[in-house]
Design an enzyme around this catalytic site. Structure first.
Site, short mmCIF file in Angstrom:
data_model
loop_
_atom_site.label_atom_id
_atom_site.label_comp_id
_atom_site.label_asym_id
_atom_site.label_seq_id
_atom_site.Cartn_x
_atom_site.Cartn_y
_atom_site.Cartn_z
CE LYS A 1 -1.64 -5.82 -2.86
NZ LYS A 1 -0.22 -5.75 -2.58
CB CYS A 2 -2.25 -13.80 -4.76
SG CYS A 2 -0.73 -14.13 -5.66
N PRO A 3 -5.38 -13.83 -5.80
CG PRO A 3 -7.22 -15.23 -6.31
CD PRO A 3 -6.80 -14.03 -5.46
#
Length: 75
Positions: free
Chosen positions: A14-16
């Protein structure tokens, strides 16, 4: 002799995290080097091109199976 671009497999992250991994790898590469990032997080479609634009790198994105494939050319 041709060298394949380096690849970061950030699928499932998942970001970041995809951007952070890309940023760290780009810092170690010379200008003109290629880097491929594979990502599945929908936010990567926004975050990776934005990071590249802000930092003077070229970025193209394609869809490959269930992942996005970003090809970055370091500026």
């Amino acid at each position: 002799m041709t060298t394949d671009p380096q690849t970061i497999d950030a699928r499932g992250l998942k970001c970041p995290l995809p951007v952070l991994k890309m940023e760290k790898r780009l810092a170690s590469l010379p200008p003109g080097a290629s880097l491929v990032v594979l990502a599945t997080d929908p936010m990567a479609k926004v975050d990776i091109p934005l990071f590249c634009k802000q930092n003077g790198h070229d970025c193209t994105v394609t869809t490959e199976d269930d992942a996005m494939r970003f090809v970055i050319l370091k500026g």
